[in-house]
Design an enzyme around this catalytic site. Sequence first.
Site, mmCIF file in Angstrom:
data_model
loop_
_atom_site.group_PDB
_atom_site.id
_atom_site.type_symbol
_atom_site.label_atom_id
_atom_site.label_comp_id
_atom_site.label_asym_id
_atom_site.label_seq_id
_atom_site.Cartn_x
_atom_site.Cartn_y
_atom_site.Cartn_z
ATOM 1 N N GLU A 199 0.668 -1.128 0.083
ATOM 2 C CA GLU A 199 -0.043 0.131 0.007
ATOM 3 C C GLU A 199 0.837 1.430 -0.028
ATOM 4 O OE1 GLU A 199 -2.871 -0.574 3.332
ATOM 5 O OE2 GLU A 199 -4.123 -1.618 1.964
ATOM 6 N N GLU B 179 -5.853 -7.393 -1.085
ATOM 7 C CA GLU B 179 -6.767 -7.345 0.167
ATOM 8 C C GLU B 179 -8.232 -7.069 -0.369
ATOM 9 O OE1 GLU B 179 -5.316 -4.611 3.091
ATOM 10 O OE2 GLU B 179 -3.270 -5.388 2.830
#
Length: 180
Positions: A6, A116
């Site tokens: 991320e 995710e």
Amino acid sequence: YDLMNEPHDMGATSWATIAQAAVNAIRQVDSGHTILVPGDCWSGAWTWASCNSGLILSDPAGNLVYEAHQYFDRDGSGTYANSYDTDGATATTGADRLKPFANWLAANGLRGYIGEFGAPNSDPRWQTVLDNFLGAMAGYHLMGTAWSGGPWWGSTYPLRLDPVNGADEPSVTTIVARLR
């Protein structure tokens, strides 16, 4: 290999430059293994087109897979601090948020992966969102990994996937039903 988890606030040009340098360095020592390339802006599938439109990297092995993440709460963070209604969720929230990433992959002839995703177990409407999201993933030929913190995060963690008192959490049931 996964370049990092991320990245955020990098700016599209700087992240593309950094990611390409990482791919080049990996290929100097490993000419074949898959490299997962996350996107800027927390790798959000829903923000992919605006944050990562120029993230098209070169790989001599031709073995890059672009990795997005997607949660269904209002801010896409996966914290689910609000209720389904307060977050303004609908049955198609997840599927709708997947489209920018899937369309970008298709337009550029690239492979993708959802690294995710997750939905709270507390309200059955989130399971409908999750099921529709999984259906959209299948339609786009995307594989993925559900996020779960496990027992370390505590029994009230909204994205928990491990059994509680021997029973599967609703999200596990939703995911397994899609696998059949």
